[in-house]
Design a protein around this motif. Structure first.
Motif, short mmCIF file in Angstrom:
data_model
loop_
_atom_site.label_atom_id
_atom_site.label_comp_id
_atom_site.label_asym_id
_atom_site.label_seq_id
_atom_site.Cartn_x
_atom_site.Cartn_y
_atom_site.Cartn_z
N GLY A 59 -5.29 -3.46 10.18
CA GLY A 59 -4.06 -3.57 9.40
C GLY A 59 -2.93 -2.74 10.00
N ILE A 60 -3.29 -1.83 10.88
CA ILE A 60 -2.27 -0.97 11.48
C ILE A 60 -1.75 -1.63 12.76
N PRO A 62 0.82 -1.21 0.00
CA PRO A 62 0.00 0.00 0.00
C PRO A 62 0.85 1.26 0.00
N ARG A 63 0.33 2.28 -0.63
CA ARG A 63 0.99 3.58 -0.63
C ARG A 63 -0.07 4.65 -0.85
N HIS A 123 -4.15 8.49 -5.38
CA HIS A 123 -4.10 7.07 -5.07
C HIS A 123 -4.04 6.89 -3.56
N PRO A 124 -4.90 6.08 -2.95
CA PRO A 124 -5.99 5.34 -3.58
C PRO A 124 -7.06 6.30 -4.09
N LEU A 125 -7.85 5.82 -5.05
CA LEU A 125 -8.73 6.69 -5.81
C LEU A 125 -10.16 6.67 -5.29
N LYS A 156 -4.65 -1.75 5.18
CA LYS A 156 -4.41 -0.33 5.45
C LYS A 156 -4.83 0.54 4.28
N LEU A 157 -4.70 -0.02 3.08
CA LEU A 157 -5.07 0.76 1.89
C LEU A 157 -6.58 0.99 1.85
N SER A 158 -7.34 -0.04 2.19
CA SER A 158 -8.80 0.11 2.21
C SER A 158 -9.18 1.14 3.27
N LEU A 159 -8.53 1.04 4.41
CA LEU A 159 -8.84 1.97 5.50
C LEU A 159 -8.52 3.41 5.07
N LEU A 160 -7.39 3.58 4.45
CA LEU A 160 -6.99 4.91 3.99
C LEU A 160 -8.00 5.43 2.97
#
Ligand SMILES: Cc1ncc(C[n+]2csc(CCOP(=O)(O)OP(=O)(O)O)c2C)c(N)n1
Ligand SMILES: [Mg+2]
Lengths: 287, 567
Positions: free
Chosen positions: B408-409, B337-338, B504-506, B452-456
């Motif tokens: 995820g964190i 993730p980024r 991103h994420p979009l 974490k990417l979904s959360l972000l």
């Protein structure tokens, strides 16, 4: 309560080959840390990728196993952020003299107060025995039945040419001496380069404990050897024998941070300063 | 375009002080109460070539350039030739070199476009006034001031203040300005050729700063304590500003031996618990990509500022573009993730760099903050800086550094003598950081990271809509295109603009609503292939039917948008 070697042991079993020099190297390091009374929570170690780096989860300290060739700048970043920590960059000869040779040069020149611990087993071991620049020239290696068609780098002379504040050479066949060397390196205020000539029972069979006993000499055995003298150091490196011990020190150099002008009167470390900072005083530049 | 704006361009050779002259003009007009936008064009060499500095001026906020100049002031014949076609109808051309003969073709254009040309011997005027030939620049400024019908006090103050520590004869400098101002070449008709809007002298004055200044100030405000970089346009000026002010801020500013070093140092410093920033451009960013992947798997917070320039390879090193989006979003081996954030001007840089650190630390991920030469080096009028963002670090203590959590964190604490040591590992690892190659361990940890990417994504805002929700045309873009399109459509209620800061994420909801309604949608990007459009397509399946793309090293000028709308 005083520290013991156990405090540095992780719960993981080492994965090195039987007889690998990394066992002795780790033991020497842990002994040095105990004797310097540096607790596992006061040390940061960066690890490279290689057999050397496979020691990352075998020692219980603050650590970072990063990328191949990059353990030096990673360690420097950690050092610059918090000087309360002792910082060691652990690295192999492939990483140090190939992938990341630029970092060695600049770290020595900048004279960051860190210790660089080079595992010199004279090959790329983890990728199964390719030649490095410190492998003997004619020696058959992985994919090179006739040996490497390039000249070797005399790593000692190369390091000495950088005028380091501390350069020492130890060997995994003499862990007690190595431990003393590591202690001196850590205590030195500046960039300490420690080269460990290391047994690799798999890919560097020429270098055995027996060979070491016959061929390796100590600077301590030399009368009047003065490690503050560049002349003395150069002389023994020209000698056909391999010498171990503290080869050279330059105690006239300031460490990097001591030369950073704007941080001279600052008592805190960068890690203490992460808070909202006022920018009003900077707005004058934008009128 | 109903907004009143005029555009003034200085052009000459690199090394002739074009940039300084332009900056002085910007400072003086700012003090006069105008809003300005300054745009530089210069070649990648130190002396020679053609450089220009264009100032677009208005009495309300303005963030982009016109393709044309109302007043063009040239110091070399080459620059006159180069920019001749860009003089506006009814414009003014001032030049200061003798013996330039206009071609028949040029004369025709001058006549047809009713352009007035004026030769002014600025070097002689400077020396006659007791100065040196270099002062021809301020002679030109003085002359321009007369054309603009402004009083000289502010201009003189600005110039003298700027030069006060530079061992220059300030009296001569002042006299040179006045001599330019009083030059007999002036004719009152000149001042009637354009419509300079009135300003309110008593209104609060703006600050003028570049996008890179915005990033620098935001970094200081947000608790960044180290800056590591290797020189590369257009990111380098951050190094200069943070270095020049480092005695005040006490920030550690370190020029690294290369970009890999810079980013590794930043990663080491961030691991230790401070905030460190790295800045670079395309090629330097490419060198950092392996480290981004390493930060991804080791869950080390990392913030990289990437200011884009034109093209692949070395491209056009001093020109603008927005073609590094793909590498920012996708560069690096493996899945991790980024977050990628795009700034558009000085204020957004100031705000978003602070957000970037909060996101990097909270989610323990690499964050890439994008800029473009057009943002990094252009001067913006800034009324005032927003309040600093609250610093959010997401620190907590726990048993295992890589504890498998629902969000995820995992717990992350600043290394210290009193706390339990832990390892960050670029090998796949178990909860306590031990290297592993087991199938199950690998799945659990990879999935933990990706949560974490979904959360972000849940927490990021939808893109910002400018204009009404039922437009005739909806532009969609990111980065500097915002500035041009907003300058153009300010007073048009038939056109809206959807601006993405978080690329991103979009977030796709707002856009998908427009797609569903059947709105006419136009993708606007400063690159050749519509990279952002492709990302949207990848996420939504929507394929853009209309795309306005520009990739010649130049930013979008207002006319680029106008021409598109008119055709
Ligand atoms: C960028 C990159 N290139 C190559 C490798 C593959 N690689 C892993 S270990 C290694 C050799 C390590 O040799 P050395 O540094 O001498 O360490 P040793 O294994 O001998 O201890 C290489 C080339 C890698 N991991 N990353
Ligand atoms: Mg090796």
């Amino acid at each position: 309560m005083s520290l013991t070697i156990k405090d540095y042991n992780s719960t993981n079993t080492p994965t090195w080959c039987p007889g690998c020099g990394n066992f002795a190297l780790h033991a020497s390091l842990k002994k040095a840390l105990v004797e310097l009374n540096i607790s596992p929570s006061e040390l940061f170690m960066s690890f490279d990728i290689g057999c050397n780096g496979n020691g990352a989860d075998k020692i219980n300290v603050y650590g970072f196993k990063g990328l191949h060739g990059r353990s030096i700048p990673l360690a420097v970043g950690a050092h610059l952020a918090n000087r309360r920590f002792t910082v060691i960059a652990d690295i192999g000869d492939g990483a140090c003299f190939h992938e990341g040779i630029d970092h060695l040069i600049h770290a020595v020149k900048a004279n960051y107060n860190i210790t660089i611990l080079i595992h010199n087993n004279q090959n790329f071991a983890l990728t199964t025995g390719q030649a490095t620049v410190s492998t003997q020239e004619e020696k058959p290696m992985y994919g090179l039945p006739k040996g490497r068609p390039e000249r070797s780098l005399n790593v000692s002379k190369f390091i000495l040419s950088l005028d380091p504040s501390f350069y020492a050479r130890g060997t995994s066949t003499d862990p007690l001496q190595l431990s003393e060397i590591i202690k001196s390196g850590i205590e030195n205020n500046g960039c300490s380069v420690i080269e460990v000539i290391q047994i690799c029972p798999k890919y560097n069979k020429d270098f055995s404990p027996e060979w070491a006993i016959q061929n390796i000499k100590k600077t301590d055995s030399l009368e009047n050897y003065n490690n503050l003298s560049l002349k003395n150091a150069t002389e023994i490196l020209d000698n056909s024998s391999i010498y171990t011990g503290i080869i050279y020190r330059n105690n006239t150099l300031k460490s990097f941070y001591e030369r950073v002008h704007n941080r001279k009167d600052t008592l805190t470390e960068l890690v203490d300063e992460v808070k909202i900072q006022d920018t009003a005083h900077l707005l004058k530049y934008f009128e | 375009m109903s907004k009143k704006r005029i555009s003034i361009k200085f052009a000459g050779a690199s090394g002739q002080g074009i940039n300084t002259t332009g900056l002085l003009l910007a400072k003086a007009l700012n003090k006069e109460g105008y809003k300005i936008f300054a745009y530089r064009e210069y070649p990648s060499l130190i002396t020679g070539g053609t450089a220009s500095y264009q100032l677009d001026v208005s009495n309300s906020q303005i963030n982009s350039s016109s393709r044309y100049s109302d007043i063009l002031l040239c110091f070399t014949a080459e620059s006159l030739d180069k920019y001749f076609d860009n003089i506006k109808e009814n414009g003014i051309l001032v030049y200061d070199f003798k013996n330039y003969s206009f071609s028949q073709e040029q004369e025709t254009v001058l006549l047809k476009k009713n352009i007035t040309k004026i030769y002014i011997d600025s070097k002689s005027i400077a020396t006659d006034a007791g100065g040196t030939e270099i002062m021809s620049n301020v002679v030109m400024l003085g002359f321009l001031w007369k054309i603009l019908t402004l009083e000289t006090d502010i201009l003189i103050d600005v110039v003298l203040d700027f030069l006060k520590n530079k061992n220059i004869d300030l009296e001569a400098e002042k006299n040179a300005i006045l001599a330019g101002y009083n030059s007999p070449s002036y004719r009152p008709e000149l001042s009637k050729k354009f419509d300079l809007p009135q300003t309110d002298m008593f209104s609060q004055k703006s600050l003028i700063m570049t996008g890179n200044h915005g990033i620098s100030l935001g970094a200081v405000a947000g608790g960044v304590r180290a800056y590591y970089a290797y020189p590369m346009t257009p990111a380098t000026s951050i190094f200069k500003f943070l270095g020049d002010t480092s005695e005040e801020t006490k920030i550690l500013v370190k020029q690294a031996e290369n970009e890999i070093t810079a980013v590794q140092m930043a990663m080491g410093s961030m691991y230790m618990g401070t905030r460190a920033l790295v800045g670079t451009s395309g090629g330097g960013f490419d060198l950092m990509i392996e480290t981004i992947s390493c930060a991804g798997i080791s869950e080390t917070p990392l913030v990289i500022f990437l200011s884009q320039r034109t093209g692949a390879g070395t491209g056009l090193p001093t020109w603008t573009g927005a073609g590094d989006l793909n590498t920012a979003v996708k560069g690096g081996h493996g899945d991790f993730p980024r977050c990628v954030i795009a700034t558009s001007d000085a204020i957004s840089g100031y705000t978003l760099i602070q957000e970037a650190f909060n996101i990097a630390e909270t989610y323990q991920i690499p964050v890439i903050v994008l800029s473009e030469k057009q943002i990094s080096e252009s001067l913006f009028s800034v009324k005032s800086l927003p309040k600093e963002s609250e610093i959010m670090r997401g620190l907590s203590e726990g048993e295992n550094r890589y504890e498998l959590t629902e969000s995820g964190i995992s717990p992350r604490w600043v290394p210290s003598k009193e706390k339990k040591p832990y390892i960050h590992n670029s090998d796949e690892h178990t909860e306590d950081g031990t290297s592993t190659e087991e199938s199950n361990d690998t799945l659990l940890m990879a999935e933990k990271r990706m949560r974490k990417l979904s959360l972000l994504e849940e927490h990021l805002p939808e893109p910002k809509l400018y204009g009404k929700s039922t437009p005739e045309v909806l532009f969609v873009g990111w980065g500097s295109v915002k500035n041009t399109v907003l300058d153009v459509i300010e007073d048009r209620n038939d056109i809206s603009y959807l601006h993405y800061e978080y690329v991103h994420p979009l977030k796709t909801k707002t856009l998908e609503d427009f797609i569903e309604k059947g709105t006419r949608i136009v993708l606007l990007e400063n690159n050749q292939t519509g990279q952002f459009g492709s990302l949207i397509t990848q996420e939504t399946g929507y394929i853009f039917k209309e795309r306005l793309l520009k990739y010649d090293g130049r930013p979008f000028f207002v006319e680029d948008i106008l021409d598109f709308l008119n055709n």
